[in-house]
Design a protein around this motif. Structure first.
Motif, short mmCIF file in Angstrom:
data_model
loop_
_atom_site.label_atom_id
_atom_site.label_comp_id
_atom_site.label_asym_id
_atom_site.label_seq_id
_atom_site.Cartn_x
_atom_site.Cartn_y
_atom_site.Cartn_z
N SER A 187 6.14 4.27 1.00
CA SER A 187 5.78 5.59 0.48
C SER A 187 4.29 5.82 0.72
O SER A 187 3.55 6.20 -0.18
CB SER A 187 6.13 5.69 -1.01
N TYR A 188 3.89 5.51 1.94
CA TYR A 188 2.48 5.56 2.32
C TYR A 188 2.20 6.72 3.26
O TYR A 188 2.99 7.02 4.16
CB TYR A 188 2.07 4.25 3.04
N SER A 189 1.07 7.38 3.06
CA SER A 189 0.48 8.23 4.09
C SER A 189 -1.02 8.24 3.85
O SER A 189 -1.47 8.05 2.70
CB SER A 189 1.04 9.65 4.06
N ILE A 234 0.87 -1.18 0.00
CA ILE A 234 0.00 0.00 0.00
C ILE A 234 0.90 1.22 0.00
O ILE A 234 1.96 1.22 0.63
CB ILE A 234 -0.99 0.00 1.19
N GLY A 235 0.50 2.24 -0.73
CA GLY A 235 1.32 3.44 -0.82
C GLY A 235 1.51 3.84 -2.27
O GLY A 235 0.99 3.20 -3.19
N LEU A 289 -9.56 3.02 -1.40
CA LEU A 289 -8.32 3.10 -0.62
C LEU A 289 -7.38 1.99 -1.08
O LEU A 289 -7.82 0.99 -1.67
CB LEU A 289 -8.61 2.97 0.88
N TYR A 290 -6.10 2.13 -0.80
CA TYR A 290 -5.12 1.08 -1.16
C TYR A 290 -5.48 -0.23 -0.49
O TYR A 290 -5.11 -1.30 -0.95
CB TYR A 290 -3.72 1.47 -0.70
N ILE A 297 -5.90 9.08 0.53
CA ILE A 297 -7.24 9.66 0.36
C ILE A 297 -7.27 10.56 -0.88
O ILE A 297 -8.24 10.55 -1.64
CB ILE A 297 -7.65 10.41 1.66
N SER A 298 -6.19 11.27 -1.11
CA SER A 298 -6.11 12.11 -2.31
C SER A 298 -6.19 11.24 -3.57
O SER A 298 -6.90 11.55 -4.53
CB SER A 298 -4.81 12.92 -2.23
#
Ligand code: IPE
Ligand code: IPE
Ligand code: MG
Length: 238
Positions: A133-135, A99-100, A171-172, A140-141
């Motif tokens: 590289s997830y946040s 995810i990310g 979402l991822y 959400i963007s």
């Protein structure tokens, strides 16, 4: 209301590698290396306890702002890890997901990661999702952009937009149950942009233990704590 003894999905913020190394007079890189070994142990321990989903925060969007040498060492560990663990995951039945914003990873690593995900897709022992590289904000963007595109192409109607859970499909983590238990090692009591929506009703567990020291006994302590909690999801216990 519902009291669940064993979580079905554990999420972990693997924090404290740098401090673990610094306490020993070693470079932060040593801590990251030890962190990989800790993940291997915990992955096995989680799977052996019959827990089908583990999601780990390995590298945040904000972590790109660390010194270049640390970032490139972490990328090197990731490349080596994919090489070493992919055949083992295939053999053991570990299904790998990521995810990310994978496109931000060095191209060769992103490609290897996609290959590993494809090669392990039939694994049925445990699903390991690794956040790279997830946040939550970028997730959400990304979801909003895809929702807008689907509205514009007619795949989504304006009625679909009224369903609050719609965002979950974008979402991822789509297709993965929400985490029941979120563990953060390393002593900080914050989420640092990790699974903000998914953890709406997740039980949070914070421990001072630094990630490289987090072992089976520490995991069992967290699981015992989880088992003692009463999850109410906003309702009144019967
Ligand atoms: C977590 O350990 C691993 C990553 C963020 C990549 P840290 O590197 O944040 O360790 P501390 O918090 O500085 O000790
Ligand atoms: C969170 O840890 C990210 C990972 C564990 C990968 P950080 O060390 O980056 O978080 P902050 O800066 O203490 O909030
Ligand atoms: Mg940290």
């Amino acid at each position: 209301m519902m009291k669940q003894q064993t979580p079905q999905h554990i999420a972990i913020i693997m924090d404290g590698n740098g401090r673990w190394a610094q306490q020993r007079g070693l470079s932060r890189s040593h801590g990251h290396k030890q962190g990989v070994d800790a993940l291997e142990r915990i992955l096995t321990a989680v799977a052996e306890r019959g827990i089908p989903y583990l999601t780990v925060y390995a590298f945040s969007t904000e972590n790109w702002n660390r010194p270049e040498s640390e970032v490139s060492y972490i990328m090197q560990l990731l490349a080596e890890g994919l090489h070493y663990y992919t055949p083992r995951f295939i053999e053991e039945g570990v299904r790998l997901r990521a995810i990310g914003d994978i496109d931000l990873l060095p191209a060769q690593i992103a490609e290897h990661l996609r290959d590993s995900i494809e090669q392990t897709k039939d694994g049925s022992w445990i699903t390991l999702s690794i956040a790279l590289s997830y946040s939550s904000y970028t997730e959400i963007s990304h979801a909003i952009r895809h929702i807008v595109a689907d509205v514009q192409s007619g795949r989504l109607s304006s009625d679909d937009l009224l369903r609050p859970e719609l965002i979950n499909d974008y979402l991822y983590t789509s297709g993965t149950p929400m985490p029941d238990l979120l563990i953060r090692t390393g002593g900080e009591q914050r989420l640092s942009n990790f699974l903000l929506l998914q953890s709406a009703y997740t039980e949070l567990y914070f421990t001072d233990t630094l990630w490289p020291d987090f072992d089976e006994a520490a995991l069992d302590k967290a699981l015992a704590d989880y088992a003692s909690r009463q999850r109410r999801f906003g309702t009144v216990p019967q």
